[in-house]
Design an enzyme around this catalytic site. Structure first.
Site, short mmCIF file in Angstrom:
data_model
loop_
_atom_site.label_atom_id
_atom_site.label_comp_id
_atom_site.label_asym_id
_atom_site.label_seq_id
_atom_site.Cartn_x
_atom_site.Cartn_y
_atom_site.Cartn_z
N ASP B 8 -84.23 102.80 -31.86
CA ASP B 8 -83.58 102.77 -33.16
C ASP B 8 -83.68 104.18 -33.76
O ASP B 8 -84.78 104.73 -33.85
CB ASP B 8 -84.35 101.75 -34.02
CG ASP B 8 -83.61 101.40 -35.29
OD1 ASP B 8 -82.48 101.86 -35.46
OD2 ASP B 8 -84.19 100.66 -36.11
N ASP B 103 -76.58 103.22 -33.94
CA ASP B 103 -77.89 103.86 -33.91
C ASP B 103 -78.98 102.99 -33.31
O ASP B 103 -80.16 103.26 -33.50
CB ASP B 103 -78.29 104.28 -35.33
CG ASP B 103 -78.41 103.08 -36.26
OD1 ASP B 103 -77.84 102.03 -35.95
OD2 ASP B 103 -79.09 103.20 -37.28
N GLU B 104 -78.63 101.97 -32.58
CA GLU B 104 -79.64 101.00 -32.18
C GLU B 104 -79.22 100.35 -30.86
O GLU B 104 -78.05 100.04 -30.67
CB GLU B 104 -79.69 99.94 -33.28
CG GLU B 104 -80.91 99.13 -33.35
CD GLU B 104 -80.76 98.04 -34.42
OE1 GLU B 104 -81.46 97.05 -34.30
OE2 GLU B 104 -79.91 98.14 -35.34
#
Lengths: 367, 347
Positions: B8, B103-104
């Site tokens: 993350d 983003d993860e």
């Protein structure tokens, strides 16, 4: 090193060898071709560390024997664009390769011959000889089904399965499978299986023709070497376990129809125009004497075709990626094609009517 | 036993902004919409968080908490480019990557033999490489399943690295509040609290029958999570179910005519977005309308051509349900589920 040679004598081996050279290289010397000049022969070598090809040709004159590496693609482009029948002289002067032809002169960079890598092929286990035509037929009949950049890396190539007097090629991308087998006049003590990588298959095919000229295969545990005419081809093998293709060939299909191959191919190709561009699904509706082929796309455009078939039996609706069917119909050389189906979720078997040396399995799509 | 990583990026959009303009690093900044345009905060950096600013908070409220907060308009092109670099890094480790957003991502590294198979070393490598290649810091959690990996990545944020080995899992779960469990939001947490359940051990003492009675199907999930059971696979082809575009207007749209005019731009944007997804096969079209009293209505129809005319038609019908000023409009498509359009495999 200094020699002269006719454009034609140089161009064919150079084109084949340059085909092996990758456009993008990690090692600068890999974009070069190794030219090795002996008293009465010139050999050219290209490699990408996985596949190596050596082509030999005859020079007009040799002034100084020796060797050099020069940029493969540039050399090929220069030779191609020279006039037919040109006489070419290549010489190394002060670390640079000078190519002269008529009133043309090109100066190319070189890299040290010592940096040019060899494929270390190890010990050959066995050697067999077949004809160029046999191997070409097997590759042409199956290579379209090889996977490309699949994470199941062992599918990115062709299984070559050799038994005494029988050679079989198998390719599959997990959705369809192609098998072709031919008798050949060689003896082998024990069966030999190998997976030739995709690039090796495609480059090897370029060396082949329909002739009965001999082709010698040296079978190693990690390498295959093929020797024919003026060429020696070496490829690393894919280390992996190829799927059991015999298990995948459907046995219980009860709905078999025959159609004119060329007509069916045209029908499918036309229908494909209005199929979904990404999934390329077409629907086949099989009925007594008739096959209806339909497709539609996200713009709600529709295609419908009907083609006469020899069929008696219950009706069936089944979907396919049209490209997979057309690929098969392109390589089958027969007049009449035979397709065997069982239900909408099971694979289809395609072959020449009455069977031949090749068979094709295609999985359906859920539409 | 599986090895799952959850990676993350730390305050991703804000991190990209700070990377590209280091002067912002020590000031409270946020990426989001303008306060006078009813915008909300998408991400904020840690200095801003110190003031209580949080993502999804209206920008106006954020500015009240932190008057010097600098709110930057999002530049998704740039974020997508950085995201692509980071995703590429994940794929260098394993093909089994499930991206959750820009983003993860979850990574199934069970079969990775590099780093002697050590999830800790892999996580360390990801963090180093992400920082050196993109300048973005990652927090990584490693655990035997997805739900623990996700909690682990959040544990030492920012720049965190928390590994939960299979034999630590029980002890780790024992110290968790139920609100840490995936799917337990404020409402479920309050309901659990009324039943006297605040922690995972307390949750474990409740019978499955009682959980099912109180929480329906989710009761089964609570029962499993409190025991550290999570059989979800890292899903390599994450299924996208719909594509849509929506806008909250600076000023409420007073009538249907204004709505009809506004929907034109949305349909153009939707078309661009569909092109980016390579025009996936669709089977339904829908509109969404939020009126100025915050009531929401949606209307959908089957169809495969997302043209302006059909959306205007849908909007007409949807607007008449309440016939009042409109705060938000959205248009979208529902995609054909891939299972309905599936190439079957040979093996």
């Amino acid at each position: 090193m200094k020699f002269s040679i006719s454009r034609e004598a140089l161009l064919r081996p150079l084109t084949l060898v340059a085909g092996v050279v990758e456009r993008r290289q990690t090692l600068p010397v890999l974009s070069n071709v190794l030219i090795d000049v002996k008293d009465d022969s010139v050999s050219l070598t290209g490699t990408d560390l996985e596949v190596e090809l050596v082509g030999r040709t005859v020079p007009a004159t040799v002034d100084v024997a020796g060797s050099a590496t020069v940029p493969a693609r540039k050399l090929m482009d220069i030779c191609k664009s020279l006039a037919e029948g040109s006489d070419i002289t290549i010489a190394v002067e002060e670390g640079r390769a000078i190519l002269r032809a008529g009133r043309s002169r090109f100066t190319l960079s070189t890299l040290p011959v010592a940096e040019f890598p060899n494929i270390d092929e190890g010990q050959g286990e066995a050697e067999i000889t077949l004809t160029r035509g046999t191997l070409k037929h097997l590759i042409d009949a199956t290579s379209f089904a090889m996977a490309q950049q699949d994470v199941r890396y062992y599918l990115n190539g062709m299984l070559i399965d050799l038994r005494d007097q029988l050679v079989r090629a198998v390719a599959t991308d997990g959705h369809r499978l192609a098998v072709c087998a031919r008798d050949a006049e060689f003896t082998l003590d024990k069966p030999f299986k190998m997976i030739l990588p995709r690039k090796g298959v495609l480059e090897l095919a370029r060396l082949l023709d329909d002739s009965d000229e001999p082709l010698t295969l040296t079978l190693g545990n990690n390498h295959l070497r093929a020797h024919t005419g003026n060429y020696t081809f070496t490829s690393k093998l894919v280390d992996g376990k190829f799927p059991d293709y015999e298990r995948v060939v459907p046995k219980g299909g009860d709905k078999q129809f025959c159609a004119d191959r060329a007509e069916l191919r045209q029908v499918l190709s036309r229908t494909a125009i209005l199929s979904n561009e990404k999934y390329r699904g077409v629907r086949l509706n099989l009925d007594e004497g008739n096959l209806r082929v339909t497709a539609n796309n996200p713009d709600q455009e529709e295609a419908e075709e009907n083609v006469s078939v020899e069929y008696q039996g219950s009706a069936l609706e089944i979907g396919f990626n049209v490209g997979y069917l057309v690929d098969v119909l392109n390589v089958l050389g027969c007049e009449q094609v035979q397709m065997t189906l069982s239900d909408p979720n099971s694979s289809a078997l395609l072959e020449a009517q009455g069977g031949s040396d090749a068979l094709y399995v295609v999985m359906p799509m859920r539409l | 036993m599986k090895k799952i990583l959850h990676a993350d990026c730390d305050c991703f959009y804000a991190a990209v902004e700070m990377r590209d303009n280091p002067a912002l690093a020590d000031r409270p900044i946020a990426v989001g919409g303008r306060a006078d345009h009813r915008g909300v905060i998408a991400t904020c950096n840690y200095p801003a968080r110190a003031f209580g600013v949080r993502s999804a908070m209206p920008s106006a409220q954020a500015l009240k908490l932190c008057p010097e907060l600098e709110i930057i308009r999002p530049d998704f092109e740039r974020y997508r480019a950085v995201s692509a670099d980071i995703q590429a890094l994940f794929f260098e480790l394993t093909p089994k990557v499930e991206p959750l957003s820009l983003d993860e991502a979850y990574l199934d590294v069970s079969d990775v033999i590099r780093f002697q198979g050590s999830a800790t070393w892999m996580a360390r490598w990801l963090k180093e490489q992400a920082l050196s290649r993109t300048g973005i810091t990652l927090s990584v959690g490693a655990a035997p399943n997805k739900f623990l990996a996700k909690i682990a990545s959040d544990w030492d944020k920012p720049d965190g690295l928390r590994v939960i080995t299979p034999d630590q899992a029980d002890a780790f779960i024992d110290q968790l509040a139920v609100s840490k469990l995936h799917g337990v939001g404020p409402a479920t947490a309050a309901k659990l609290e009324r039943l006297g359940i605040r922690t995972c051990p307390e949750l474990r003492d409740v019978s499955l029958a009682r959980l099912l009675e109180n929480f329906g199907k989710f009761g089964q999930r609570l029962y499993e999570l409190s025991r550290g059971i999570d059989h979800r696979e890292v899903n390599i082809t994450r299924e996208r179910k719909s594509v849509s575009v929506e806008t909250t207007f600076d000023q409420d749209l007073p009538d249907l005519a204004a709505c009809q005019q506004a929907v034109t731009a949305l349909v153009v944007k939707l078309d661009e977005r569909l092109a980016r997804h390579e025009h996936p096969p669709l089977n339904k079209l829908f509109v969404k309308v939020r009126f100025n009293d915050f009531s929401i209505t949606t209307l959908e129809t089957s169809g495969v051509t997302p043209g302006l005319e059909i959306y205007q038609h849908l909007l007409d019908e949807a607007w008449h349900r309440r016939a009042r000023p409109v705060r938000l409009l959205g248009v979208g498509v529902r995609l054909t589920p891939p299972d309905d359009l599936k190439q079957l495999g040979l093996f």
